[in-house]
Design an enzyme around this catalytic site. Structure first.
Site, PDB file in Angstrom:
ATOM      1  N   LYS A  35     -41.257 -27.007  23.028  1.00  0.00           N
ATOM      2  CA  LYS A  35     -42.040 -26.853  24.253  1.00  0.00           C
ATOM      3  C   LYS A  35     -43.411 -26.305  23.885  1.00  0.00           C
ATOM      4  CE  LYS A  35     -42.195 -24.627  28.717  1.00  0.00           C
ATOM      5  NZ  LYS A  35     -41.443 -23.933  29.762  1.00  0.00           N
TER       6      LYS A  35
ATOM      7  N   ARG B 122     -46.877 -24.713  38.683  1.00  0.00           N
ATOM      8  CA  ARG B 122     -47.000 -23.302  39.088  1.00  0.00           C
ATOM      9  C   ARG B 122     -47.228 -23.199  40.588  1.00  0.00           C
ATOM     10  NH1 ARG B 122     -49.565 -21.761  33.507  1.00  0.00           N
ATOM     11  NH2 ARG B 122     -47.678 -22.215  32.306  1.00  0.00           N
TER      12      ARG B 122
ATOM     13  N   GLU C 180     -37.987 -26.111  15.045  1.00  0.00           N
ATOM     14  CA  GLU C 180     -37.448 -25.590  16.312  1.00  0.00           C
ATOM     15  C   GLU C 180     -36.151 -26.317  16.675  1.00  0.00           C
ATOM     16  OE1 GLU C 180     -38.029 -23.189  18.324  1.00  0.00           O
ATOM     17  OE2 GLU C 180     -40.044 -22.463  17.923  1.00  0.00           O
TER      18      GLU C 180
ATOM     19  N   LYS D 120     -41.322 -31.300  25.400  1.00  0.00           N
ATOM     20  CA  LYS D 120     -42.072 -31.074  26.635  1.00  0.00           C
ATOM     21  C   LYS D 120     -43.474 -30.588  26.319  1.00  0.00           C
ATOM     22  CE  LYS D 120     -41.947 -28.123  30.664  1.00  0.00           C
ATOM     23  NZ  LYS D 120     -41.397 -26.927  31.247  1.00  0.00           N
TER      24      LYS D 120
HETATM   25  C1  PBG Z   1     -40.776 -22.310  32.914  1.00  0.00           C
HETATM   26  C2  PBG Z   1     -41.056 -23.751  33.049  1.00  0.00           C
HETATM   27  C3  PBG Z   1     -42.298 -24.363  33.151  1.00  0.00           C
HETATM   28  C4  PBG Z   1     -42.032 -25.714  33.426  1.00  0.00           C
HETATM   29  C5  PBG Z   1     -40.641 -25.861  33.463  1.00  0.00           C
HETATM   30  N1  PBG Z   1     -40.049 -24.633  33.213  1.00  0.00           N
HETATM   31  C6  PBG Z   1     -43.678 -23.837  33.102  1.00  0.00           C
HETATM   32  C7  PBG Z   1     -44.150 -23.078  31.951  1.00  0.00           C
HETATM   33  O1  PBG Z   1     -43.511 -22.980  30.917  1.00  0.00           O
HETATM   34  O2  PBG Z   1     -45.253 -22.531  32.056  1.00  0.00           O
HETATM   35  C8  PBG Z   1     -43.063 -26.752  33.682  1.00  0.00           C
HETATM   36  C9  PBG Z   1     -42.611 -27.967  34.391  1.00  0.00           C
HETATM   37  C10 PBG Z   1     -43.689 -28.868  34.833  1.00  0.00           C
HETATM   38  O3  PBG Z   1     -44.898 -28.647  34.613  1.00  0.00           O
HETATM   39  O4  PBG Z   1     -43.346 -29.881  35.447  1.00  0.00           O
HETATM   40  N2  PBG Z   1     -40.470 -21.772  31.737  1.00  0.00           N
END
Ligand code: PBG
Length: 330
Positions: A200, A210, A238, A253
């Protein structure tokens, strides 16, 4: 020798007709590939459009079953639940995350009862529950790895007990997969699966999310735990580590800007690899389509097919319901 050379070889021959194109297609997108992220709000009587994600809504608990029903009817295998936690329930330690009566646990119990055959995925991270918006707890302004893991383990247990089938640690702390696996097994939940957000990245493409989950304004950035977009060797480390700790499936991601990572993970490990087409990727396609600059349906299907071509087993996408409908109508 002209074999394999023009003019004996004309690669356009197989593209000439629809029937040959279908015969030689190397990858296919199916409803079985789709995981639908759903934003849940507390209370009742609420369907709120997410302004930065046209076509995506946040749904109150009382409307959740009706909202998800079409997805199950179309055969979407799993939904991923993201709770918009009210700000008065947030604190610096993310305590609400481990409350067995929190929003995601309520949503999971409700959906399990209503749709026993539908897979439920839960997001394991503290950002939806903390006043500072970080995925872990802060010690002297730094996200503390091991203290965060201790909370994440309890969060994963609470979700699994409520009926979440696949816990999805999205926090990027070191060692959390092993700690969660050990705790789940000790609690007798040996079949609860873990889809690790293994690679990620610290990405700007999470912006619209957000707003969707109404997370607290982030204090700083997430670069001390999420990966540097410059790296790909590190993504393999990872993934390797999360597999060794007991991850059943892994995720890359964001999605489209990181297809090279999906490909490398798929080739190196040959394990169930998922991509997350994140909020910003959705927003780009949705906004361009709203302006008439892109054909929404075709851009959606092409972007999803690309994940399959790169080697993904499937993908989380806000287009899941729409894509399932399009595939059915094809
Ligand atoms: C939280 C999380 C995030 C997303 C999914 N789980 C945001 C982040 O890590 O800041 C993002 C999902 C999206 O943008 O569609 N840990």
């Amino acid at each position: 020798m002209t074999v394999g050379r023009f003019p004996a070889t004309r690669l356009r021959r197989n593209r000439r007709d629809d029937w040959t194109r279908r015969l030689v297609a190397e990858t296919r997108l199916s409803v079985d590939d789709l995981i639908w992220p759903v934003f849940v709000a507390p209370g009742s009587g609420q369907t709120v459009e997410v302004a930065s994600m046209p076509g995506v809504e946040r749904i109150s608990l009382d409307r959740l079953a009706a909202y998800v029903a079409p997805a199950t009817a179309l055969g979407i295998p799993m939904v991923a639940l993201f709770p918009a936690t009210p700000s008065e329930l947030k604190d610096a330690e993310g305590t609400e995350a481990i409350n067995p009566e929190n929003l995601i646990c309520q949503a999971a119990r409700l959906l399990k009862r209503e749709f026993p055959g539908l897979g439920l995925m839960g997001d394991v991270a503290l950002d939806l529950y903390t006043t500072h918006g970080h995925d872990g707890v802060l010690r002297d302004g730094y996200v503390h790895n091991d203290d965060s893991v201790a909370v994440l383990v309890r969060q994963a247990l609470a979700q699994a007990e409520a009926g979440i089938d696949v816990v999805g640690p999205s926090d990027m702390m070191d060692g959390r997969i092993g700690a969660i696996r050990t705790a789940l097994d000790a609690a007798g939940m040996i079949d609860t699966r873990i889809m690790s957000y293994a690679a990620k990245y610290a990405s700007t493409f999470y912006g619209p999310y957000r707003e969707a989950v109404q997370s607290a304004r982030l204090n700083g950035d997430k670069k001390t735990y999420q990966m540097d977009p410059a790296n790909s060797q590190e993504a393999l480390r990872e993934v390797e580590q999360d597999l060794a700790e007991g991850a059943d499936m892994v995720m890359v991601k964001p999605g489209m800007p990181y297809l090279d990572i999906v490909r490398r993970v798929h080739e190196r490990f040959g394990i169930p690899t998922f991509a997350y087409q994140v909020s910003g990727e959705y927003a780009m396609i949705a906004a361009a389509s709203d302006r008439g600059w892109l054909d929404r349906r075709r851009a959606m299907l092409e972007s999803l097919l690309a994940f399959k071509r790169a080697g993904a087993s499937g993908m989380l996408t806000y287009f899941a319901l729409e894509a399932a409908q399009a595939l059915r109508d094809d």
